[in-house]
Every structure is written in structure tokens, then in C-alpha cells.
Write an enzyme that holds these catalytic residues in place. Structure first.
Site, PDB file in Angstrom:
ATOM      1  N   VAL A  15       0.863  -1.257  -0.037  1.00 23.23           N
ATOM      2  CA  VAL A  15       0.217  -0.115   0.057  1.00 23.23           C
ATOM      3  C   VAL A  15       0.839   1.170  -0.043  1.00 23.23           C
ATOM      4  O   VAL A  15       0.471   2.336  -0.800  1.00 23.23           O
ATOM      5  CB  VAL A  15      -0.973  -0.192   1.255  1.00 23.23           C
ATOM      6  CG1 VAL A  15      -2.032   1.180   1.107  1.00 23.23           C
ATOM      7  CG2 VAL A  15      -1.738  -1.183   1.234  1.00 23.23           C
ATOM      8  N   VAL A 134     -11.225  -0.537   5.033  1.00 21.38           N
ATOM      9  CA  VAL A 134     -12.481  -1.116   4.773  1.00 21.38           C
ATOM     10  C   VAL A 134     -12.979  -1.373   3.584  1.00 21.38           C
ATOM     11  O   VAL A 134     -13.096  -0.329   2.901  1.00 21.38           O
ATOM     12  CB  VAL A 134     -13.608  -0.387   5.484  1.00 21.38           C
ATOM     13  CG1 VAL A 134     -15.161  -1.488   5.240  1.00 21.38           C
ATOM     14  CG2 VAL A 134     -13.598  -0.488   7.059  1.00 21.38           C
ATOM     15  N   GLY A 136     -10.921  -2.056   0.806  1.00 16.38           N
ATOM     16  CA  GLY A 136     -10.085  -1.688  -0.112  1.00 16.38           C
ATOM     17  C   GLY A 136     -10.393  -0.405  -0.675  1.00 16.38           C
ATOM     18  O   GLY A 136     -10.557   0.520  -0.129  1.00 16.38           O
ATOM     19  N   GLU A 192      -3.022 -10.818   3.786  1.00 15.29           N
ATOM     20  CA  GLU A 192      -2.127 -10.033   4.958  1.00 15.29           C
ATOM     21  C   GLU A 192      -0.995 -10.739   5.236  1.00 15.29           C
ATOM     22  O   GLU A 192      -0.722 -11.809   4.706  1.00 15.29           O
ATOM     23  CB  GLU A 192      -3.024 -10.116   6.169  1.00 15.29           C
ATOM     24  CG  GLU A 192      -4.416  -9.367   6.128  1.00 15.29           C
ATOM     25  CD  GLU A 192      -4.108  -8.146   5.732  1.00 15.29           C
ATOM     26  OE1 GLU A 192      -3.540  -7.396   6.539  1.00 15.29           O
ATOM     27  OE2 GLU A 192      -4.933  -7.698   4.891  1.00 15.29           O
ATOM     28  N   ASP A 203      -9.828 -10.637   9.466  1.00  9.20           N
ATOM     29  CA  ASP A 203      -9.407  -9.265   8.855  1.00  9.20           C
ATOM     30  C   ASP A 203     -10.823  -8.762   8.168  1.00  9.20           C
ATOM     31  O   ASP A 203     -11.204  -7.699   8.422  1.00  9.20           O
ATOM     32  CB  ASP A 203      -8.765  -9.746   7.577  1.00  9.20           C
ATOM     33  CG  ASP A 203      -8.652  -8.617   6.380  1.00  9.20           C
ATOM     34  OD1 ASP A 203      -7.739  -7.707   6.476  1.00  9.20           O
ATOM     35  OD2 ASP A 203      -9.395  -8.489   5.524  1.00  9.20           O
ATOM     36  N   LYS A 207     -13.143  -5.494   9.673  1.00  7.55           N
ATOM     37  CA  LYS A 207     -13.832  -4.440   8.742  1.00  7.55           C
ATOM     38  C   LYS A 207     -15.252  -4.294   9.065  1.00  7.55           C
ATOM     39  O   LYS A 207     -15.946  -3.252   9.062  1.00  7.55           O
ATOM     40  CB  LYS A 207     -13.651  -4.875   7.116  1.00  7.55           C
ATOM     41  CG  LYS A 207     -12.111  -4.919   6.665  1.00  7.55           C
ATOM     42  CD  LYS A 207     -11.934  -5.491   5.334  1.00  7.55           C
ATOM     43  CE  LYS A 207     -10.578  -5.829   5.077  1.00  7.55           C
ATOM     44  NZ  LYS A 207     -10.404  -6.458   3.742  1.00  7.55           N
ATOM     45  N   GLY A 304      -5.091  -4.920  -2.747  1.00  4.38           N
ATOM     46  CA  GLY A 304      -4.187  -4.764  -3.771  1.00  4.38           C
ATOM     47  C   GLY A 304      -3.555  -3.329  -3.736  1.00  4.38           C
ATOM     48  O   GLY A 304      -4.171  -2.371  -3.096  1.00  4.38           O
TER      49      GLY A 304
END
Ligand code: NAP
Ligand code: HSE
Length: 428
Positions: A15, A134, A136, A192, A203, A207, A304
Site C-alpha cells: 500500500v 474497509v 480496499g 495479509e 480481517d 472491517k 491490492g
């Protein structure tokens, strides 16, 4: 043009490098949209020597994210390291206390410490933003806190983990083994650092906890979630569900009623022709239901480099424009205490039994279901070979606790050769 907004980026992995690339590629676009330049002044990661495929030579380097969070030439601390506690939490807290805005993609930290961080932000008069945490690239936090602010939200649900959706759809499409597809998802940068967070449902549950708090104006209640991952979903169930007209999805549902909030993240069957049923690969989908709007469906890439960095830049743009929206849409000291519903709403269930192929075996199972008040909607026997008979049953709507008691009785029958499988069929 006004003073630049100066970013300190902590974390230069998938990221973080995505954020650096957008700032470098779209400098003019961001400046015109924000009315001021958006610049990176300093960065931090563990290894300074690692080649990250981006030019970092004009930025100051900090080995310690705490030092980055304390720099005078940083207005926004962009936390992209990850981890529930430790350096991410320490540095984000420091930045907020010192009056710097914080943008983070870190759902693990926010699901545990979100309210505390939001309080710190409000005390200092700065922003805490977490769109990228949350779903992406989907701007769902923005939709809830801004576009849908005039609604009482009754339900939020959806597919929130790209890795799990990728694994489930690839297994169904190709018949490949679970471990093989998981390795591929890791290589593609979706998973992750510890993929247990993905496949164990944690995960996605983090979210959902953030979404539920934002949707219902309540305190983040990660511990109130009922969580089950996809690690026990097998290929046979994926294939059988498909034969019955369903797909298996790791589905998060948070339902807000007068009883309280029922929030769960579990593998569910959904009709294959529904929007969620048709969702492929790493795509996420969030469904929001409000009293005035009815239903809104948002879908897009949930993981991604590009999509997640896109969400980070959305938050940064708001800050550059001078917008200061409470992190959860309501000032943190006014979030309602979380109230948990006693039980989930009734639902139909998909059941799979492995029975002795002998006269009366199926009748005994049907009798126990009937005596327990579980009504059968559909039934079929599959892949019948040898002395064992796999049997699939779809029930009418029932209460899960009642079903569990009945399944325990069936598991103890001598004709039942393996623990029964039960998967909720969600009304989507
Ligand atoms: P990643 O590729 O593993 O990158 C993590 C980065 O943080 C690395 O650059 C690492 O440095 C750095 N880092 C870790 N610990 C550090 C420390 N103590 N001090 C300084 N730097 C440290 O992770 P990612 O996929 O980019 O994810 C980052 C965050 O975004 C996580 O919270 C994740 O949950 C969230 N997120 C990720 C995605 C996604 O699609 N990947 C989507 C949404 C949200 P080195 O490179 O030197 O090791
Ligand atoms: N590992 C996460 C996923 C990244 O697969 O959805 C996005 O949060």
C-alpha cells in the site's frame, strides 16, 4: 496556491509504495483538486536498502516511525505498516496527540483502538481517517458518513475479504486445492502478512466491526462478532452448493434492530444469481440498507496496491481541502455503547450428511429433524458409491441453536458416518 499538505508515509510495502506512486504520478491533479500541492516529505520502513521500485531519493528517511510521527515537516501521518499494537499504534497516537492528522489502512489497529484514536484526534482538532481499512478501494466509509448521513441504517453486509473471495471463486472455477490458491493470492499481494487473518475471517471481521460502528453510530465492538473463516470450507461443499443453485461466500452481516446488533462473519450460501453470488475474484461488495434510501450496493476491488492506495488518497484529499469529518461519522464521545442482539434472525440452512447406505438411514435422519421442528425444503443424495451415501438437505427457516441441538442428536446416530456440515443460507 496555499501551503502544501505534507505527508509522512510510514510503511512502504504494497500500500505504501502505491501511495508514493499516486502522489508522484498525479501531483498536478491532486493540487488542482485540493487547491494546494500534496507532497511527501518523509518516509519510514524497516529496511532502508530494499529496492521498492519507486524513487524515494527526495524524501527524508526515518528508521523509527515514532520519529516520523513527530517531524515538524509532516502534517499527515500516513500509517501503512499494519499491526494491532506496537509501532503503528504508538506512532499514530503520538501523531494525533501532537496535532497531526492520521490516515491509516490498518483495520486491526482501528478495530481495537479506533474509538480511543478518534477521541485523541478530536481532542487535538485533527482528522483520523480509515477509508482504506474497509473494503480496499470502495469508498464505503465516505458513503456512510457523508452521502447516507440522512438515513437510519438498518443493515450492512457484504464480501469484505478479497483473498477469501479469490480462493473460493478460484476453487470453484478450477477445482484447485485450497493451499495452492492461497499461495497465489499471497503472491498477488492480496493476503495479509499472516494469511490466517484472511482465511480465519478475522480481517473481514475487523472491517465489519468498523462498518457497523460507522453505520449505526455505536462503539466498535469487534469482540461481539461471531467469526468463522473459510479454512474448513471444502471443495465438496462448494460443488454441492453450486449444484443446488448457490455459491459459498465469506459474508459479513450486521443487523441493527431494537434487540441490538447481530454481527457475524461466516461462510454462507447465497443464491448464485444474486449480486453477491456473482462476485468473482478479489472484488468486494458492500450492501447498505437505510430507511430512506432503501438499498445501496457498492462493489469494487477490495485489496491490492492501486485500489487501497486510491482510498488512502481519498482521505488525504479531504484533509487537504480542510474537511474534518468525525472518524465514525459521530463524535467519538457520542458513539452509543454497543448492544448485542441475543440471537441471529432465523434462516434456511444447507446440511450435508454422510450416511450408511442402508434401508432406513435417511428416514432416521429425517425423523430426528422433524421431531426437532426442522422442516425440510429440498433433499438429494449425491455421488452415491459404495457403502456410504452423501445426503444434502436444505431446510426451511429455523433458529441456529435449535438446529445445533438436532445435529448433535444426528451426529450420535450409528448411521451417521461423519460430523454433519451446516451452512447458513443468507437472504441477500
Ligand atoms: P506490507 O506489504 O507488509 O508492508 C508493510 C510495510 O510496513 C513494509 O514496508 C514494512 O517495512 C513496514 N513496517 C513494518 N513494521 C515496521 C516498523 N516497525 N517500522 C517501520 N516500518 C515498518 O503491508 P501492506 O499490504 O502494504 O499493508 C499495510 C497496511 O494496509 C496493513 O494495515 C494492511 O492491513 C492494510 N491493507 C492492506 C491491503 C492490501 O491489499 N495489501 C488492503 C487494505 C488494507 P519493510 O518493507 O522494510 O519490511
Ligand atoms: N488481505 C485483505 C483482503 C486486504 O484480502 O481483502 C484488504 O484489506
Amino acid at each position: 496556491m496555499s501551503n502544501p499538505l505534507r505527508l509522512g508515509v510510514a510503511g512502504l510495502g504494497t500500500v505504501g509504495t502505491g501511495v508514493v506512486k499516486i502522489v508522484q504520478r498525479h501531483g498536478d491533479l491532486l493540487a488542482s483538486r485540493c487547491g494546494r500541492p500534496v507532497e511527501i516529505t518523509a518516509v519510514s520502513a524497516r529496511s532502508r536498502s530494499k529496492d521498492r521500485g519507486v524513487d524515494l531519493s527526495t524524501y527524508a528517511w526515518e528508521d523509527d516511525p515514532m520519529a516520523l510521527a513527530a517531524r515538524d515537516d509532516v502534517d499527515v501521518f500516513v500509517e501503512l505498516m499494519g499491526g494491532e499494537n506496537g509501532p503503528a499504534l504508538d506512532a499514530a497516537t503520538k501523531a494525533l496527540q501532537d496535532g497531526r492528522h492520521v490516515v491509516s489502512a490498518n483495520k486491526a489497529m482501528l478495530a481495537r483502538h479506533g474509538q480511543k484514536l478518534a477521541l485523541a484526534a478530536e481532542k487535538s482538532g485533527v482528522s483520523l481517517r480509515f477509508e482504506a481499512a474497509v473494503a480496499g478501494g470502495i469508498p464505503v466509509v465516505k458513503a456512510l458518513t457523508e452521502g447516507l448521513a440522512g438515513n437510519q441504517i438498518t443493515r450492512v453486509m457484504g464480501v469484505m475479504n478479497g483473498t477469501c473471495n479469490y480462493i473460493l471463486t478460484e476453487m470453484e472455477r478450477t477445482g484447485r486445492a485450497y493451499g495452492d490458491v492461497l499461495t497465489e493470492a499471497q503472491q498477488l499481494g492480496y493476503a495479509e502478512a499472516d494469511p490466517t487473518f484472511d482465511v480465519g475471517g478475522f480481517d473481514a471481521a475487523q472491517k465489519l466491526a468498523l462498518l457497523a460502528a460507522t453505520a449505526f453510530g455505536s462503539q466498535v465492538d469487534y469482540d461481539g462478532l461471531d467469526i468463522e473463516g473459510i479454512d474448513r470450507v471444502n471443495l465438496a461443499d462448494i460443488e454441492h452448493a453450486s449444484e443446488l443453485g448457490y455459491r459459498i461466500k465469506l459474508l459479513g452481516v450486521a443487523n441493527n434492530s431494537s434487540d441490538g446488533v447481530d454481527a457475524r462473519m461466516k461462510p454462507c450460501l447465497v443464491p448464485e444469481n444474486s449480486a453477491i453470488g456473482k462476485l468473482e475474484g478479489v472484488t468486494n461488495m458492500i450492501v447498505i440498507e437505510g430507511d430512506s434510501i432503501g438499498q445501496v450496493v457498492l462493489s469494487g476491488p477490495g485489496a491490492g496496491e492501486g485500489p487501497t492506495a486510491s482510498a488512502v488518497l481519498g482521505d488525504i484529499t479531504d484533509i487537504a481541502r480542510g474537511l474534518n469529518i468525525p472518524a465514525f461519522g459521530v463524535p467519538a464521545d457520542r458513539l452509543k455503547p454497543a448492544k448485542r442482539a441475543a440471537a441471529s434472525p432465523k434462516a434456511a440452512y444447507y446440511l450435508r450428511f454422510l450416511l450408511t447406505d442402508a434401508p432406513g438411514a435417511l428416514a432416521r435422519v429425517a425423523t430426528v429433524l422433524g421431531e426437532g421442528g426442522i422442516s425440510i425444503d429440498r433433499m438429494r443424495q449425491v455421488q452415491h458409491a459404495g457403502p456410504q451415501a452423501p445426503v444434502l438437505i436444505v431446510t426451511h427457516d429455523t433458529v441456529r441453536s435449535t438446529l445445533d441441538k438436532v445435529l448433535q442428536v444426528i451426529a450420535d446416530l450409528d448411521v451417521c458416518l461423519a460430523p454433519p456440515v451446516a451452512i447458513r443460507i443468507e437472504d441477500v
